[in-house]
Design an enzyme around this catalytic site. Structure first.
Site, PDB file in Angstrom:
ATOM      1  N   MET A  40     110.402 -64.486  70.311  1.00 40.32           N
ATOM      2  CA  MET A  40     110.985 -63.345  70.578  1.00 40.32           C
ATOM      3  C   MET A  40     109.865 -62.621  70.379  1.00 40.32           C
ATOM      4  SD  MET A  40     114.034 -65.785  67.688  1.00 40.32           S
ATOM      5  CE  MET A  40     113.171 -65.307  66.328  1.00 40.32           C
ATOM      6  N   LEU A  43     103.911 -60.939  68.920  1.00 37.42           N
ATOM      7  CA  LEU A  43     103.204 -61.949  69.425  1.00 37.42           C
ATOM      8  C   LEU A  43     102.106 -62.377  68.308  1.00 37.42           C
ATOM      9  CD1 LEU A  43     103.289 -61.925  73.190  1.00 37.42           C
ATOM     10  CD2 LEU A  43     104.646 -62.893  71.861  1.00 37.42           C
ATOM     11  N   HIS A  47     100.518 -67.238  69.499  1.00 39.05           N
ATOM     12  CA  HIS A  47     101.666 -67.696  71.036  1.00 39.05           C
ATOM     13  C   HIS A  47     100.166 -67.152  72.085  1.00 39.05           C
ATOM     14  CE1 HIS A  47     104.527 -65.561  68.673  1.00 39.05           C
ATOM     15  NE2 HIS A  47     105.469 -66.648  69.132  1.00 39.05           N
ATOM     16  N   GLY A 168     104.631 -74.907  70.505  1.00 38.05           N
ATOM     17  CA  GLY A 168     103.981 -74.750  69.323  1.00 38.05           C
ATOM     18  C   GLY A 168     103.860 -76.041  68.391  1.00 38.05           C
ATOM     19  N   GLN A 169     103.235 -76.068  68.106  1.00 37.99           N
ATOM     20  CA  GLN A 169     103.656 -77.761  66.748  1.00 37.99           C
ATOM     21  C   GLN A 169     104.083 -77.148  65.507  1.00 37.99           C
ATOM     22  OE1 GLN A 169      99.973 -79.963  65.927  1.00 37.99           O
ATOM     23  NE2 GLN A 169     101.024 -80.504  63.778  1.00 37.99           N
ATOM     24  N   LYS A 170     103.695 -76.028  65.331  1.00 39.05           N
ATOM     25  CA  LYS A 170     104.156 -75.802  63.974  1.00 39.05           C
ATOM     26  C   LYS A 170     105.736 -75.631  64.001  1.00 39.05           C
ATOM     27  CE  LYS A 170     105.347 -71.082  63.261  1.00 39.05           C
ATOM     28  NZ  LYS A 170     106.368 -71.082  62.350  1.00 39.05           N
ATOM     29  N   ASP A 171     106.151 -75.472  64.912  1.00 43.17           N
ATOM     30  CA  ASP A 171     107.612 -76.157  65.337  1.00 43.17           C
ATOM     31  C   ASP A 171     108.141 -76.665  65.419  1.00 43.17           C
ATOM     32  OD1 ASP A 171     108.747 -72.394  64.722  1.00 43.17           O
ATOM     33  OD2 ASP A 171     107.600 -71.967  66.376  1.00 43.17           O
ATOM     34  N   ARG A 208     106.867 -63.909  61.163  1.00 40.59           N
ATOM     35  CA  ARG A 208     107.492 -63.672  59.440  1.00 40.59           C
ATOM     36  C   ARG A 208     106.552 -63.631  58.592  1.00 40.59           C
ATOM     37  NH1 ARG A 208     111.846 -67.021  61.334  1.00 40.59           N
ATOM     38  NH2 ARG A 208     113.554 -65.883  61.805  1.00 40.59           N
TER      39      ARG A 208
END
Length: 313
Positions: A40, A43, A47, A168-171, A208
């Site tokens: 989104m 970056l 990313h 990404g693993q974060k999500d 964020r």
């Protein structure tokens, strides 16, 4: 768009789907592989790590930059979400020549021809939904979120037609949801899940994070510390799920009290802490078994909602 944006050498910038598809066809006819990184924008190093990993797997890498309205509820931050296209292109260029080949920045009107209302009950057109796994954890707090994610990702899979897609693993729950969608919809795409990129102190990188004030940033590790507490106790032999979650809650509560004493007009609020099965994010029961699990959570630091997770064993 091209007239207002300085496009770095070696990167093709598209804002029309038909133009991107023409470029994609040339890649296909040249028998080159394509890796895809959906974003989104705004970056950060996380990313860029995905892009670098994609380049190590594929001949070309394409990104999409699209702030997707369908995954925002009416009360969420669609209008204020950072939009930094020039800085994003410059960061991609900093990876070196030939790493990022193309960036598609489509218009909302082309992505959603029937229009897109943030109120789900008023939406028209075609949507993609993965039942079950979309309704737990993040799905409880953000009930229409994954419907928006799977809809836009399925659109981009159709447009980009990559050989590999990099997330990404974060999500982490998003990864599970997309994995299910790829399987169920028979997309000929290999999903690659890359480790979470963190700041030096451990905070998971997120677009964020830019919302955090300096004071809030000083307390933003609260969720990471809570998850690490559970991981440490688990490694020491504590496998009772309630005890582990209680210990994590205590970490968050201690930090919440610290912030309350500051009296700065903002607070820390726990959304959830959860421990789930590594295979499908299902509930694990009272006792953790050998074989690993996913520890995850979400907290509000001021108005900023932070998520994180740890893969244990």
């Amino acid at each position: 768009m091209a007239s207002a944006i300085k496009i770095p050498p070696g990167i093709r910038l598209f804002n029309k789907i038909a133009d991107f598809r023409q470029w994609r066809r040339e890649i296909l006819l040249d028998r080159k592989t394509l890796g895809y990184v959906p974003t989104m924008g705004a970056l950060h190093k996380g990313h860029l790590a995905l892009v670098s990993t994609a380049k190590s797997h594929c001949d070309h890498v394409a990104l999409t930059i699209f702030v997707n309205p369908a995954q925002f509820a009416p009360h969420e931050d669609l209008s204020s979400y950072p939009r930094t296209l020039q800085a994003d292109l410059d960061k991609l260029a900093s990876l070196g020549p030939g790493v990022a080949s193309a960036v598609l920045v489509p218009q909302v009107e082309e992505m959603y021809p029937a229009g897109i209302d943030l109120d789900v009950s008023k939406q028209k057109g075609t949507f993609v939904e993965v039942k079950g796994i979309s309704e737990i954890l993040e799905g409880k707090t953000r009930p229409a979120f994954f419907r928006g994610v799977t809809t836009v990702v399925s659109k981009f899979f159709n447009i980009v037609q990559p050989d590999n897609a990099f997330f990404g693993q974060k999500d982490i729950q998003q990864c599970y949801v997309i994995k299910s969608m790829i399987r169920d919809m028979h997309f000929p795409i290999k999903l690659e899940i890359c480790p979470t990129t963190r700041e030096e102190d451990g905070l998971a990188m997120s677009s964020r994070n830019t919302y955090l004030t300096p004071s809030q940033r000083a307390h933003a590790l609260v969720l990471y510390n809570a998850l690490k507490k559970m991981e440490k106790l688990y490694a020491a032999g504590e496998h009772n799920v309630s005890s582990l979650i209680k210990a994590a809650h205590a970490v968050v509560e201690e930090e919440r009290q610290k912030v309350k004493k500051l009296n700065e007009g903002w607070e820390i609020k726990l959304d959830y802490i959860s421990i789930n099965d590594k295979s499908d994010l299902s509930e694990v029961g009272d006792k953790l078994k050998e074989g690993g699990c996913v520890m995850s959570g979400a907290v509000y630091v001021g108005k900023t909602r932070l998520i994180d997770n740890l893969l244990v064993n």
